[in-house]
Design an enzyme around this catalytic site. Structure first.
Site, PDB file in Angstrom:
ATOM      1  N   MET A 133     131.746  24.936  64.888  1.00  0.00           N
ATOM      2  CA  MET A 133     131.904  24.498  63.509  1.00  0.00           C
ATOM      3  C   MET A 133     130.623  24.590  62.676  1.00  0.00           C
ATOM      4  O   MET A 133     130.373  23.746  61.827  1.00  0.00           O
ATOM      5  CB  MET A 133     132.460  23.078  63.482  1.00  0.00           C
ATOM      6  CG  MET A 133     133.826  22.951  64.139  1.00  0.00           C
ATOM      7  SD  MET A 133     135.073  24.081  63.479  1.00  0.00           S
ATOM      8  CE  MET A 133     135.288  23.408  61.842  1.00  0.00           C
ATOM      9  N   HIS A 143     140.351  31.562  64.121  1.00  0.00           N
ATOM     10  CA  HIS A 143     140.553  30.745  62.919  1.00  0.00           C
ATOM     11  C   HIS A 143     142.035  30.405  62.804  1.00  0.00           C
ATOM     12  O   HIS A 143     142.887  31.256  63.056  1.00  0.00           O
ATOM     13  CB  HIS A 143     140.076  31.535  61.693  1.00  0.00           C
ATOM     14  CG  HIS A 143     140.080  30.745  60.431  1.00  0.00           C
ATOM     15  ND1 HIS A 143     139.168  29.743  60.174  1.00  0.00           N
ATOM     16  CD2 HIS A 143     140.900  30.807  59.353  1.00  0.00           C
ATOM     17  CE1 HIS A 143     139.432  29.219  58.981  1.00  0.00           C
ATOM     18  NE2 HIS A 143     140.466  29.852  58.471  1.00  0.00           N
ATOM     19  N   GLN A 163     147.303  26.315  67.869  1.00  0.00           N
ATOM     20  CA  GLN A 163     146.438  26.383  69.048  1.00  0.00           C
ATOM     21  C   GLN A 163     147.144  27.044  70.221  1.00  0.00           C
ATOM     22  O   GLN A 163     146.524  27.803  70.970  1.00  0.00           O
ATOM     23  CB  GLN A 163     145.949  24.990  69.446  1.00  0.00           C
ATOM     24  CG  GLN A 163     144.843  24.486  68.553  1.00  0.00           C
ATOM     25  CD  GLN A 163     144.351  23.109  68.955  1.00  0.00           C
ATOM     26  OE1 GLN A 163     145.084  22.304  69.534  1.00  0.00           O
ATOM     27  NE2 GLN A 163     143.097  22.830  68.630  1.00  0.00           N
TER      28      GLN A 163
END
Length: 187
Positions: A82, A101, A163
């Site tokens: 991050m 992303h 995810q």
């Protein structure tokens, strides 16, 4: 060999490990990141490079790049990392840094892609793998897999579905990238 950059849980790192990819080292900007523990359990060299331990981000990113190179990294995968990488880091791995992303690019760059997608009211998001450049999620896209936004989705439910796709897509893309490197430059 693959160097992985992480900031948090490390679920994308775990997907790379579970896929049997040659992860040689894992670096984080956060000393307590669970991803570091995942790496250590897998017998992978792991180290934290917190901002406050260095004079500035250039010093930190240069030190991190040297550490990755010393541990055999030829390709760097940002898996939930991050922070923006400084030009000095990118120069150490030209064209060999990729990121995952949780939204389609260039439409939803930045640190809050799931929330941005939900706020925009669009019918789908995506898991996207792209090359890293000096901008915010602005490098060329390598692969995209669309994920529908379902009625009643909140950030948690949508993130979980994205995810799940990232955990399939990222290892596949990384495997393709390392297989396309000429044998003299094997990753």
């Amino acid at each position: 060999m693959i160097g992985v950059l992480v900031s948090g849980e490390g679920t994308n790192l775990q997907a790379l490990i579970d896929a049997g990819l040659p992860v040689s080292c894992v670096a984080s900007n956060k000393p307590g990141a669970r991803a570091l523990a995942r790496a250590e359990r897998a017998g992978i060299a792991a180290h934290a490079f917190p901002d406050d331990a260095y004079t500035d981000r250039d010093e930190r990113d240069t030190t991190m790049a040297v550490w990755l190179e010393e541990h055999g990294a030829r390709l760097v995968v940002c898996a939930g990392y991050m922070q923006l990488l400084r030009p000095c880091f990118l120069a150490s791995f030209p064209g060999r840094v990729v990121n995952t992303h949780s939204a389609p690019l260039p439409d939803f760059p930045g640190a809050r892609p799931i929330e941005d997608v939900l706020e925009a009211g669009v019918p789908e998001t995506a898991a996207t793998v792209h090359y890293v450049d000096e901008g915010v999620d602005s490098g060329p896209v390598i692969a995209v897999e669309r994920v529908p936004v379902l009625a009643g989705d909140d950030a948690s439910s949508l993130r979980a579905r994205v995810q799940a796709v990232e955990h399939r897509l990222l290892p596949r893309v990384v495997r393709e990238l390392i297989s396309s490197v000429p044998s003299g430059d094997a990753v």
